[in-house]
Design a protein around this motif. Structure first.
Motif, PDB file in Angstrom:
ATOM      1  N   TYR A  48       0.809  -1.228   0.000  1.00 59.74           N
ATOM      2  CA  TYR A  48       0.000   0.000   0.000  1.00 59.74           C
ATOM      3  C   TYR A  48       0.839   1.274   0.000  1.00 59.74           C
ATOM      4  O   TYR A  48       0.291   2.370  -0.079  1.00 59.74           O
ATOM      5  CB  TYR A  48      -0.934  -0.003   1.218  1.00 59.74           C
TER       6      TYR A  48
ATOM      7  N   ILE B 278     -10.625   0.093   3.474  1.00 61.02           N
ATOM      8  CA  ILE B 278     -10.575  -1.364   3.466  1.00 61.02           C
ATOM      9  C   ILE B 278     -11.690  -1.920   4.352  1.00 61.02           C
ATOM     10  O   ILE B 278     -12.253  -2.987   4.093  1.00 61.02           O
ATOM     11  CB  ILE B 278      -9.185  -1.871   3.920  1.00 61.02           C
TER      12      ILE B 278
ATOM     13  N   GLU C  69      -9.093  -7.756  -0.200  1.00 67.30           N
ATOM     14  CA  GLU C  69      -7.900  -7.295   0.528  1.00 67.30           C
ATOM     15  C   GLU C  69      -7.756  -8.014   1.862  1.00 67.30           C
ATOM     16  O   GLU C  69      -6.638  -8.352   2.282  1.00 67.30           O
ATOM     17  CB  GLU C  69      -7.962  -5.780   0.741  1.00 67.30           C
TER      18      GLU C  69
END
Length: 312
Positions: A33, A166, A184
């Motif tokens: 990320y 997320i 994810e």
């Protein structure tokens, strides 16, 4: 209390089991990320370390107070140089620091951290405390592997990417809604499998070595129910699952190609497995579970860390 006795009470050497998933998650957040918060890193480190030390101290306190062989030589005062009330004070201080740091981390991020932290706190306490502690049941390996291998790693990722949606937790107009990026979460879980398996194996190795003594102290762990031969097969299988998981993640480009270098550790890990299978005695071979955990997961940290720094 002497520092070395304090470290013995909290079993400082075993903190690798929580610190390695923490650092692995941190570097993975930077790698995948490209995100890193120094403040959140430091606060979570403090909270995690102090809470881990507290739960270990609770476990040692319970073991000494409930042990049937509670002679003078086996007392808290003899082993750690302090009485029960001071051990309880140390536990209280450690928990207070952990909770305070956890609250600060929540204020820096969002309520998801608080919710996961509360669940982890409850499980951590009941892991060693209560009428039937989790560690005295055949669930110890599953709980320790999942919460230390996955939850710690997930939180160590999440505190750096909490603002990327997320997980979204919202309450508006009397409607509570939760949105989760399932893909994810699954990816992070798969990345954590080697940590889950290796941490579970540390607990399993400990229970295999102590199965006879545990029965005397009313601790009926997994090896008691499935037997030593099956427990040893499970011990071996969990390492194989770890390597297979890494291979799959490399093939799907979740992990860098360099992660295949971890397979260079297989020969040593296999040798350690055989050593433990041949003589599962704590004083001689329990250490191989620690060594295998470090070999596999520290290798991941180094490889992912280097790749993350290069890409960042």
């Amino acid at each position: 209390m002497k520092v070395n006795k304090f470290f013995e009470l909290v079993e400082i050497k075993t903190k690798l089991a929580s610190m390695i998933p923490f650092f692995l998650g941190t570097f993975y957040a930077l790698y995948r990320y490209k995100s890193f918060s120094l403040a959140n890193f430091i606060v979570m480190f403090i909270s995690l370390l102090t809470f881990d030390m507290a739960t270990t101290a609770i476990n040692n306190y319970i073991d000494h107070t409930k042990a049937k062989n509670n002679s003078a030589e086996n007392s808290l005062t003899h082993k750690y140089g302090i009485n029960q009330s001071k051990v309880l004070l140390i536990i209280f201080i450690l928990i207070t620091i952990a909770i305070t740091a956890g609250v600060i981390l929540t204020l820096n991020t969002n309520i998801i951290v608080l919710l996961i932290g509360i669940v982890s706190f409850v499980v951590g306490i009941f892991y060693t405390f209560g009428p039937i502690p989790i560690s005295r049941m055949p669930l110890g390996e599953a709980f320790s592997g999942f919460f230390m291998g996955f939850i710690i790693l997930f939180l160590s990722v999440y505190v750096h990417i909490y603002n990327t949606n997320i997980i979204i937790f919202a309450y508006k107009s009397n409607i509570l809604s939760i949105s989760i990026n399932v893909i994810e979460i699954i990816i992070i879980f798969l990345v954590s499998i080697p940590a889950i398996c290796c941490i579970a194996n540390i607990m399993l190795a400990n229970n295999i070595c102590d199965v006879e003594e545990d029965i005397q102290n009313n601790r009926f762990t997994l090896p008691y129910y499935i037997g030593k031969p099956m427990a040893l097969k499970l011990f071996k299988s969990l390492y194989y699952i770890s390597y297979f998981d890494i291979l799959v993640l490399v093939l799907f480009k979740v992990l860098p190609l360099e992660s295949l270098l971890i397979f260079l550790t297989f020969k040593t890990v296999y040798k350690n497995i055989k050593l433990f299978e041949k003589k599962p005695v704590k004083s001689e071979n329990f250490i191989v579970a620690i060594k295998n955990f470090v070999l596999i997961n520290a290798s991941q940290i180094i490889i992912i860390g280097i790749r993350a720094i290069i890409l960042h």
